[in-house]
Write an enzyme that holds these catalytic residues in place. Structure first.
Site, PDB file in Angstrom:
ATOM      1  N   SER A 210     -64.728 -24.373  76.521  1.00 15.64           N
ATOM      2  CA  SER A 210     -65.509 -25.521  77.113  1.00 15.64           C
ATOM      3  C   SER A 210     -66.295 -26.119  76.047  1.00 15.64           C
ATOM      4  O   SER A 210     -65.871 -26.562  74.783  1.00 15.64           O
ATOM      5  CB  SER A 210     -66.102 -25.198  78.284  1.00 15.64           C
ATOM      6  OG  SER A 210     -66.381 -26.291  78.900  1.00 15.64           O
ATOM      7  N   ASP A 326     -56.224 -28.512  84.182  1.00 16.63           N
ATOM      8  CA  ASP A 326     -57.682 -28.358  83.864  1.00 16.63           C
ATOM      9  C   ASP A 326     -58.255 -29.950  84.135  1.00 16.63           C
ATOM     10  O   ASP A 326     -57.847 -30.683  83.300  1.00 16.63           O
ATOM     11  CB  ASP A 326     -58.055 -27.958  82.353  1.00 16.63           C
ATOM     12  CG  ASP A 326     -59.507 -27.954  82.033  1.00 16.63           C
ATOM     13  OD1 ASP A 326     -60.165 -28.505  82.847  1.00 16.63           O
ATOM     14  OD2 ASP A 326     -59.973 -27.564  80.933  1.00 16.63           O
ATOM     15  N   HIS A 357     -59.338 -24.878  84.309  1.00 14.49           N
ATOM     16  CA  HIS A 357     -60.268 -24.788  82.912  1.00 14.49           C
ATOM     17  C   HIS A 357     -60.382 -23.286  82.580  1.00 14.49           C
ATOM     18  O   HIS A 357     -60.647 -22.579  82.776  1.00 14.49           O
ATOM     19  CB  HIS A 357     -61.720 -25.313  83.527  1.00 14.49           C
ATOM     20  CG  HIS A 357     -62.642 -25.455  82.388  1.00 14.49           C
ATOM     21  ND1 HIS A 357     -62.150 -26.299  81.238  1.00 14.49           N
ATOM     22  CD2 HIS A 357     -63.991 -25.101  82.004  1.00 14.49           C
ATOM     23  CE1 HIS A 357     -63.271 -26.433  80.342  1.00 14.49           C
ATOM     24  NE2 HIS A 357     -64.273 -25.696  81.066  1.00 14.49           N
TER      25      HIS A 357
END
Length: 606
Positions: A210, A326, A357
Site C-alpha cells: 500500500s 483490490d 488489498h
C-alpha cells in the site's frame, strides 16, 4: 556413476556447511538460504540514526533528517558486507483516531461547496531504536541487513507529510545515498556525530504494501544509484487515480469521503511543535487549493503526485504485485507503471491474484528477485514468463505463468447494445440500428449489488450476453464508449461488468459477481483536465477504460454490462432524480477476450 554423483553431493553439502560455518550467505536453487549463524536474534545489532536530506519541509531553515533503524547480523562488525532490504512508511509511528467529521460529507449536489472537515491529531509513538520489526525475521537470517525509515513528518522523522510530494521521493533516496556514502547520517536528530554505513555493499532492494509499496516506486523514480530492485505490493502510483476517476470525484473502496487532506491528517505523526507549519503550508494551502473536489479535474497538483510522470530516471528492476479485486488501491495502479517500465526496457515481472488489498508474490519469487539483483546470483528469475496470475480456484502461492499481461492472445471484441425491454437488453457482436434511447433515474439508495440482482429497474440499464456454453477468459482492459444526455448540468456515471446470475451465498468467492468497474464524469467528455457543465438534454460522447482484470467467466454465466449513475460505495451522492439517457446505437463496450471473437462466438453459440 552412482559413486560419482554421491561424491558431488557430498562436496556440495560440505560447501553449504562451510559457508554457514563462515557465517556467509549461501544459495540454493537461486535463493538465499537461512544461515544458522544469522538466526540468533540476541546477536543482531540494532541501531537508529537520522539521515540528512536535501529539503526543508518543516520551516526551521535546516535540512530535514529522516529517522532510520538498522538491523544486521553481528558478523557485519567483522568485515562482512551485506545488501539491504529497506521498507519506509508513514504508518510506523501511529495514525489518527477515527473522529466524526474527519471525512468529506458526500451527500450533496455535484459541484456544491463542502463544509470543512474535522482534523484529528495523531498521538505520536516515535519509539527508538526500533521503528519496525517488519521484514527482519524473513531477511536477516538469509544474509540481508534490514533498514526502516519513517517518512517525512511522521514519527521521529523531521519535515512534513505532503502525501505524494517530492519530499516523499527524496527521503528514501537520501537513505539509499547514506547507505552508499553519499549522504550523512547522525546519532541524533540535531547533533553532529556522524554514523557511517560501513557494513553494507550498498545494494538495496525495497518492498512494502500500500503506502509502504508506493515509497519504493517513489524512490526508484529518482534514479538513485544503489536501488537495484523493488517489489511494490498494491502500490498507489497516482493520487489522482486513487481519489478521482476520469474527471469524477471517486473515493477508494471502503473509505467514502476520503481525500488527500484526510490522508494527510491520518499520517501526520511528526513533532507536535512543527505540525502547525506543515498544516498551513501543505494541508491548508497546497492540498486544499489543489484537490479541487468541485470538478475532479486533473491539474498540476495531481500531475505532481503521479509517478508515471517521473519514471524517466528509473533503473531499478520492477516486480509488481496486486489483487484484481483490490477496490481500495485498484489494479490500474500497478498496470500503468508495469507497462511503462516494460516499454522502457527495464527488467519487469508482475504477479496478480484474485483477492483484495495487499498480497505479496510467493516468497520464493521475492527471494529470487532480491537474490538476483542484490547478490548477483544468476537464477533466471528475470527470464521466461513476465506475468504470473493466480487462477480463480488456486491458492496465492500457485500462480499460472503467462508470457505477459495482458495475455498476448487477448483481442478486443466489440459488443453492441440491443434493447429487449425498457431498461434491459442483450450484448451482441452484431450492431442493431435505429433503436433510439433508454433512460435511467439516479438513486444512490440502490446499491450496485442490489441493482445487479433486480430483474428490472428504472435506476439502471442492464445488457447481458447469451448464457456462456463454455468458459470465457478475459485479460486486460475493457473500454466503454457511451453517448448520453443528462437532465442536469452535472451527473455521475458508473459502469460495472458483472457475472450473472449474482451469487448471493454468503460464502461466494470474490470473483463470482464483479468482473470489473469504471467511473467517469460526463462533464469531462473532452479531457480529464477540463470540465464543461452539461446542457440538459444534449448528448455527449465519452470513452474510458474500466479497471484491468484477468478472469475466467465460467460456463452457465452471463456477462452483464450495467450502466447507472451514483455509486453508493464510491461517488458523491446527490439527491435522487437526475435522468441519464443513453443512445443505444452509439454505445459499445470492448472486452479483451483470450482467443478474440472466435473464442467469444464459440462460448455463446456452441
Amino acid at each position: 556413476m552412482k559413486k560419482y554423483f554421491l561424491l558431488i553431493a557430498l562436496i556440495l553439502l560440505n560447501f553449504s556447511l562451510l559457508a554457514q560455518e563462515k557465517a556467509e550467505p549461501w544459495f540454493k536453487d537461486g535463493e538465499a538460504q537461512i544461515v544458522s549463524a544469522f538466526e540468533n536474534q540476541n546477536d543482531w545489532i540494532r541501531t537508529d540514526l537520522w539521515v540528512e536530506t536535501t529539503f526543508d519541509t518543516d520551516g526551521d531553515g535546516k535540512p530535514d533528517r529522516m529517522h532510520v533503524d538498522v538491523t544486521r547480523p553481528k558478523q557485519t562488525e567483522d568485515g562482512l558486507k551485506l545488501p539491504v532490504v529497506y521498507e519506509s512508511s508513514p504508518y510506523f509511528a501511529g495514525v489518527a483516531p477515527e473522529v466524526e467529521g474527519a471525512f468529506h460529507d458526500v451527500h450533496h449536489e455535484l459541484g456544491a461547496e463542502e463544509k470543512e472537515i474535522v482534523h484529528p491529531s495523531v498521538k505520536r509513538l516515535g519509539e527508538r531504536p526500533i521503528i519496525s520489526n517488519s521484514q527482519i525475521k524473513t531477511w536477516v537470517p538469509r544474509g540481508y541487513i534490514v533498514v526502516h525509515s519513517s517518512s517525512p513528518g511522521t514519527g521521529l522523522s523531521q519535515g512534513s507529510p505532503t502525501v505524494g510530494g517530492d519530499n516523499e521521493s527524496l527521503a528514501p533516496k537520501a537513505v539509499i545515498d547514506w547507505l552508499n556514502g553519499r549522504a550523512k547520517g547522525y546519532t541524533t536528530p540535531d547533533g553532529n556525530e556522524e554514523v557511517k554505513a560501513y557494513w553494507t555493499t550498498g545494494k538495496v532492494g525495497m518492498t512494502g504494501t500500500s503506502y509502504n509499496g508506493t515509497i519504493p516506486l517513489a524512490a526508484a523514480t529518482t534514479g538513485v544509484e544503489g536501488l537495484e530492485a523493488i517489489i511494490p505490493i498494491a502500490p498507489n502510483t497516482s493520487y489522482y487515480h486513487y481519489y478521482r476517476s476520469n474527471g469524477l470525484v471517486r473515493s477508494p473502496g471502503g473509505y467514502l469521503g476520503e481525500d488527500v487532506d484526510v490522508l494527510y491528517d491520518f499520517i501526520n505523526s511528526g513533532d507536535e511543535t512543527k505540525r502547525a507549519y506543515g498544516d498551513s503550508i501543505y494541508r491548508d494551502t497546497e492540498i486544499k487549493n489543489g484537490i479541487d473536489r468541485k470538478t475532479g479535474d486533473y491539474n498540476e497538483f495531481w500531475a505532481g503526485r503521479d509517478y508515471l510522470n517521473d519514471m524517466k530516471p528509473m533503473k531499478a528492476a520492477l516486480f509488481m504485485s496486486h489483487g484484481f479485486n483490490d477496490w481500495n488501491v485498484m489494479p490500474e495502479h500497478s498496470y500503468r507503471i508495469y507497462k511503462a517500465a516494460e516499454a522502457m526496457g527495464l527488467p519487469v515481472k508482475i504477479y496478480y491474484h484474485q483477492y483484495g488489498h495487499g498480497g505479496p508474490p510467493p516468497f520464493s519469487m521475492m527471494n529470487k528477485w532480491f537474490t538476483k539483483y542484490l547478490f548477483g546470483i544468476e537464477n533466471d528469475i528475470d527470464k521466461g514468463p513476465k506475468a504470473w496470475i493466480v487462477r480463480e480456484n488456486d491458492k496465492n502461492d500457485n500462480p499460472t505463468p503467462y508470457a505477459d499481461y495482458p495475455n498476448p492472445d487477448a483481442e478486443n471484441v466489440t459488443l453492441h447494445l440491443k434493447a429487449t425491454s425498457k431498461n434491459e437488453g442483450m450484448l451482441t457482436v452484431e450492431k442493431t440500428k435505429k433503436q433510439g434511447t433508454q433512460t435511467l433515474i439516479d438513486d444512490y439508495n440502490f446499491s450496485a449489488e442490489k441493482l445487479a440482482q433486480l430483474s428490472t429497474s428504472k435506476n439502471r440499464l442492464l445488457f447481458v450476453t447469451p448464457i456462456l456454453k463454455e468458459d470465457l477468459h478475459l485479460s486486460g482492459l475493457s473500454k466503454m464508449h457511451i453517448k448520453l444526455a443528462s437532465s442536469k448540468p452535472a451527473t455521475n456515471l458508473s459502469v460495472y461488468m458483472v457475472s450473472l446470475p449474482w451469487n448471493t451465498d454468503k460464502n461466494a468467492k470474490i470473483t463470482d459477481n464483479i468482473i470489473t468497474r469504471g467511473w467517469a464524469d460526463p462533464q469531462n467528455s473532452k479531457s480529464i483536465s477540463e470540465s464543461e457543465p452539461l446542457k440538459p438534454g444534449k448528448f455527449y460522447e465519452l470513452s474510458f477504460n474500466l479497471i484491468p482484470d484477468d478472469q475466467v467467466i465460467p460456463a452457465g454465466q452471463q456477462i452483464g454490462l450495467m450502466i447507472f449513475s451514483s455509486d453508493s460505495e464510491f461517488t458523491i451522492l446527490p439527491n435522487p432524480g437526475t435522468e441519464l439517457t443513453v443512445d443505444l446505437d452509439k454505445t459499445t463496450v470492448e472486452i479483451p477476450v483470450v482467443g478474440g471473437k472466435k473464442a467469444f462466438d464459440k462460448a455463446v453459440n456452441r
